[in-house]
Scaffold this motif. Structure first.
Motif, mmCIF file in Angstrom:
data_model
loop_
_atom_site.group_PDB
_atom_site.id
_atom_site.type_symbol
_atom_site.label_atom_id
_atom_site.label_comp_id
_atom_site.label_asym_id
_atom_site.label_seq_id
_atom_site.Cartn_x
_atom_site.Cartn_y
_atom_site.Cartn_z
ATOM 1 N N GLY A 30 46.589 24.692 -37.985
ATOM 2 C CA GLY A 30 46.203 24.939 -36.600
ATOM 3 C C GLY A 30 47.052 24.258 -35.546
ATOM 4 N N ARG A 31 48.088 23.584 -35.936
ATOM 5 C CA ARG A 31 48.882 22.828 -34.963
ATOM 6 C C ARG A 31 49.642 23.703 -33.974
ATOM 7 N N PHE A 32 49.854 24.976 -34.314
ATOM 8 C CA PHE A 32 50.594 25.863 -33.424
ATOM 9 C C PHE A 32 49.708 26.533 -32.386
ATOM 10 N N LYS A 33 48.443 26.148 -32.401
ATOM 11 C CA LYS A 33 47.469 26.699 -31.451
ATOM 12 C C LYS A 33 47.521 28.216 -31.487
ATOM 13 N N LEU A 83 62.714 25.437 -35.691
ATOM 14 C CA LEU A 83 62.106 24.117 -35.884
ATOM 15 C C LEU A 83 62.282 23.248 -34.641
ATOM 16 N N TYR A 84 63.451 23.332 -34.026
ATOM 17 C CA TYR A 84 63.683 22.573 -32.794
ATOM 18 C C TYR A 84 62.726 23.018 -31.688
ATOM 19 N N ARG A 85 62.494 24.317 -31.603
ATOM 20 C CA ARG A 85 61.553 24.817 -30.600
ATOM 21 C C ARG A 85 60.158 24.245 -30.855
ATOM 22 N N ALA A 86 59.766 24.217 -32.119
ATOM 23 C CA ALA A 86 58.444 23.673 -32.467
ATOM 24 C C ALA A 86 58.391 22.169 -32.218
ATOM 25 N N LEU A 87 59.491 21.465 -32.488
ATOM 26 C CA LEU A 87 59.541 20.027 -32.224
ATOM 27 C C LEU A 87 59.432 19.756 -30.727
ATOM 28 N N ASP A 88 60.158 20.536 -29.940
ATOM 29 C CA ASP A 88 60.120 20.357 -28.489
ATOM 30 C C ASP A 88 58.737 20.627 -27.911
ATOM 31 N N ARG A 89 57.968 21.476 -28.550
ATOM 32 C CA ARG A 89 56.590 21.749 -28.126
ATOM 33 C C ARG A 89 55.603 20.752 -28.736
ATOM 34 N N TYR A 91 54.759 20.381 -31.875
ATOM 35 C CA TYR A 91 53.945 20.919 -32.960
ATOM 36 C C TYR A 91 54.203 20.146 -34.253
ATOM 37 N N PHE A 92 55.322 19.430 -34.309
ATOM 38 C CA PHE A 92 55.691 18.611 -35.461
ATOM 39 C C PHE A 92 55.936 17.186 -35.026
ATOM 40 N N GLN A 93 55.668 16.270 -35.927
ATOM 41 C CA GLN A 93 56.151 14.908 -35.744
ATOM 42 C C GLN A 93 57.577 14.884 -36.285
ATOM 43 N N LYS A 94 58.349 13.879 -35.896
ATOM 44 C CA LYS A 94 59.759 13.825 -36.286
ATOM 45 C C LYS A 94 59.939 13.794 -37.800
ATOM 46 N N GLU A 95 59.038 13.120 -38.507
ATOM 47 C CA GLU A 95 59.146 13.050 -39.972
ATOM 48 C C GLU A 95 58.920 14.433 -40.597
ATOM 49 N N GLU A 96 57.987 15.181 -40.060
ATOM 50 C CA GLU A 96 57.713 16.525 -40.564
ATOM 51 C C GLU A 96 58.894 17.444 -40.273
ATOM 52 N N PHE A 97 59.411 17.331 -39.060
ATOM 53 C CA PHE A 97 60.591 18.104 -38.682
ATOM 54 C C PHE A 97 61.735 17.809 -39.653
ATOM 55 N N SER A 98 61.989 16.525 -39.913
ATOM 56 C CA SER A 98 63.088 16.125 -40.805
ATOM 57 C C SER A 98 62.900 16.678 -42.209
ATOM 58 N N LEU A 99 61.685 16.663 -42.700
ATOM 59 C CA LEU A 99 61.401 17.196 -44.029
ATOM 60 C C LEU A 99 61.773 18.676 -44.106
ATOM 61 N N LEU A 100 61.300 19.456 -43.148
ATOM 62 C CA LEU A 100 61.586 20.891 -43.124
ATOM 63 C C LEU A 100 63.076 21.157 -42.887
ATOM 64 N N TYR A 101 63.663 20.426 -41.963
ATOM 65 C CA TYR A 101 65.078 20.581 -41.643
ATOM 66 C C TYR A 101 65.939 20.316 -42.880
ATOM 67 N N ASN A 102 65.668 19.196 -43.554
ATOM 68 C CA ASN A 102 66.464 18.817 -44.727
ATOM 69 C C ASN A 102 66.294 19.814 -45.872
#
Length: 136
Positions: A30-33, A83-89, A91-102
């Motif tokens: 539900g984080r993306f509302k 992912l960057y768009r979601a990070l900027d909004r 919707y992700f914490q930096k650790e979650e972003f890094s996991l998906l990005y990597n």
């Protein structure tokens, strides 16, 4: 490299499936509302990575397979951009972003290695076996 008999044996496809499952879990919590457009784009790009690997493999020719692998690799880039768009909004914490990005980088590297292997392989693909036998 061991003979691959079905697309499910391909490591990059397996990793892409894991990525698709992971992004689905983030979406489902539900984080993306109600940002349905971004949800569809993230799911579409992640799905495109694995789907193009599968479709290309099933074409049974290395050149076509490579074409679909390039599309799949492009979808990795599209996924990371989203992912960057979601990070900027937020919707992700930096650790979650890094996991998906990597994970998406790892998949892109695996896809490129497979492209390089196919590009230098003398094998053309199973759909050309019959034609090669006739020409000899």
């Amino acid at each position: 490299m061991a003979a691959i008999k079905k697309f499910e044996d391909i490591l990059s496809w397996q990793k892409a499936r894991e990525l698709t499952k992971l992004i689905g879990q983030f979406i489902d919590d539900g984080r993306f509302k109600s940002n349905f457009r971004l949800i569809n784009q993230l799911e579409g790009a992640a799905g495109s990575i694995m789907d193009n690997i599968a479709e290309g493999f099933e074409r049974s020719g290395n050149r076509e397979f490579m074409q679909f692998l390039y599309i799949s690799k492009g979808s990795c880039g599209e996924f990371r951009s989203q992912l960057y768009r979601a990070l900027d909004r937020e919707y992700f914490q930096k650790e979650e972003f890094s996991l998906l990005y990597n994970k998406s980088i790892e998949i892109a590297v695996l896809i490129q290695k497979l492209i390089d292997y196919l590009d230098h392989s003398a094998l053309k693909g199973s759909k050309y076996k019959h034609r090669d036998q006739i020409e000899q």
